[in-house]
Design an enzyme around this catalytic site. Structure first.
Site, PDB file in Angstrom:
ATOM      1  N   TYR A  90       9.245  44.458 -34.193  1.00  0.00           N
ATOM      2  CA  TYR A  90       9.238  44.796 -32.772  1.00  0.00           C
ATOM      3  C   TYR A  90       8.078  45.735 -32.469  1.00  0.00           C
ATOM      4  O   TYR A  90       7.405  45.580 -31.446  1.00  0.00           O
ATOM      5  CB  TYR A  90      10.566  45.448 -32.370  1.00  0.00           C
ATOM      6  CG  TYR A  90      11.733  44.500 -32.468  1.00  0.00           C
ATOM      7  CD1 TYR A  90      12.019  43.615 -31.431  1.00  0.00           C
ATOM      8  CD2 TYR A  90      12.554  44.477 -33.594  1.00  0.00           C
ATOM      9  CE1 TYR A  90      13.078  42.734 -31.513  1.00  0.00           C
ATOM     10  CE2 TYR A  90      13.620  43.601 -33.682  1.00  0.00           C
ATOM     11  CZ  TYR A  90      13.881  42.728 -32.646  1.00  0.00           C
ATOM     12  OH  TYR A  90      14.932  41.851 -32.731  1.00  0.00           O
ATOM     13  N   ASN A 113      15.201  36.439 -23.851  1.00  0.00           N
ATOM     14  CA  ASN A 113      14.393  35.218 -23.866  1.00  0.00           C
ATOM     15  C   ASN A 113      15.284  34.033 -23.475  1.00  0.00           C
ATOM     16  O   ASN A 113      16.257  33.738 -24.155  1.00  0.00           O
ATOM     17  CB  ASN A 113      13.820  35.024 -25.275  1.00  0.00           C
ATOM     18  CG  ASN A 113      13.159  33.691 -25.482  1.00  0.00           C
ATOM     19  OD1 ASN A 113      12.826  32.986 -24.548  1.00  0.00           O
ATOM     20  ND2 ASN A 113      12.978  33.328 -26.739  1.00  0.00           N
ATOM     21  N   CYS A 121      11.817  33.822 -30.513  1.00  0.00           N
ATOM     22  CA  CYS A 121      12.273  35.208 -30.630  1.00  0.00           C
ATOM     23  C   CYS A 121      12.939  35.475 -31.978  1.00  0.00           C
ATOM     24  O   CYS A 121      13.041  36.628 -32.396  1.00  0.00           O
ATOM     25  CB  CYS A 121      13.199  35.566 -29.476  1.00  0.00           C
ATOM     26  SG  CYS A 121      14.587  34.452 -29.247  1.00  0.00           S
ATOM     27  N   HIS A 122      13.339  34.421 -32.665  1.00  0.00           N
ATOM     28  CA  HIS A 122      13.947  34.597 -33.995  1.00  0.00           C
ATOM     29  C   HIS A 122      12.937  35.111 -35.023  1.00  0.00           C
ATOM     30  O   HIS A 122      13.326  35.572 -36.085  1.00  0.00           O
ATOM     31  CB  HIS A 122      14.590  33.286 -34.477  1.00  0.00           C
ATOM     32  CG  HIS A 122      13.633  32.142 -34.612  1.00  0.00           C
ATOM     33  ND1 HIS A 122      13.240  31.372 -33.520  1.00  0.00           N
ATOM     34  CD2 HIS A 122      12.989  31.639 -35.683  1.00  0.00           C
ATOM     35  CE1 HIS A 122      12.396  30.444 -33.938  1.00  0.00           C
ATOM     36  NE2 HIS A 122      12.226  30.587 -35.248  1.00  0.00           N
ATOM     37  N   GLU A 148      12.369  27.647 -41.448  1.00  0.00           N
ATOM     38  CA  GLU A 148      10.920  27.636 -41.249  1.00  0.00           C
ATOM     39  C   GLU A 148      10.173  27.982 -42.538  1.00  0.00           C
ATOM     40  O   GLU A 148       9.107  27.446 -42.788  1.00  0.00           O
ATOM     41  CB  GLU A 148      10.530  28.596 -40.123  1.00  0.00           C
ATOM     42  CG  GLU A 148      10.925  28.075 -38.757  1.00  0.00           C
ATOM     43  CD  GLU A 148      10.363  28.903 -37.612  1.00  0.00           C
ATOM     44  OE1 GLU A 148       9.629  29.884 -37.857  1.00  0.00           O
ATOM     45  OE2 GLU A 148      10.659  28.555 -36.461  1.00  0.00           O
TER      46      GLU A 148
END
Length: 158
Positions: A90, A113, A121-122, A148
């Protein structure tokens, strides 16, 4: 739309994707505000999400209508710059948008979001790399990040 992460509700405004909500998502608008179900405007969104879940797409190319404050939209646009399979803190995201002291505000904007997964946002984590809040729940965030990184979907319950 069904997904490996549970049902997704897609919402359009003026022909542009304005919402992608997971079941049980925090800050999800009431169902009655979404209008009548109509799969037609979402063919391109569905196709790109299916490619993503199949591991053959790492970025989305969709017209978006993100409704929020100027600050929120700035944060959401910065999220689009985080590469597939990578994470940022962040604090780093706050610095990237020129507001280095605004990590907490970035976190709040991140949590609101309206187009999760597509606006990733993950991919935002705590300063020490820990998984912190996620509107779709921390187990989903963990699964999305693992997917991912590995390129495959973890089939555990969402």
């Amino acid at each position: 739309m069904d997904s490996p992460y549970g049902p997704l509700t897609l919402v359009a405004t003026g022909g542009r994707l304005s919402g992608l909500y997971m079941e049980g998502q925090r800050h999800r608008p009431p169902q009655e505000t979404f209008g009548e179900p109509d799969p037609d405007p979402f063919a391109r969104v569905r196709a790109q999400l299916e490619e993503y879940f199949a591991g053959s797409r790492t970025a989305f190319d969709l017209p978006l209508a993100l409704a929020g404050t100027d600050f929120q939209r700035t944060v959401w646009n910065a999220l689009l710059e985080i590469p597939y399979g990578e994470t940022v803190s962040y604090g780093l995201l706050a610095a990237r948008i020129g507001r280095p002291a605004a990590a907490r505000a970035v976190g709040l904007a991140n949590g609101k979001n309206p187009v999760g997964i597509i606006v990733p946002c993950h991919r935002v984590v705590g300063a020490n790399g820990s998984l912190t809040g996620y509107g779709g729940g921390l187990p989903r965030k963990q699964r999305l990040l693992a997917f991912e990184r590995a390129g495959t979907v973890n089939e555990q319950a969402s």
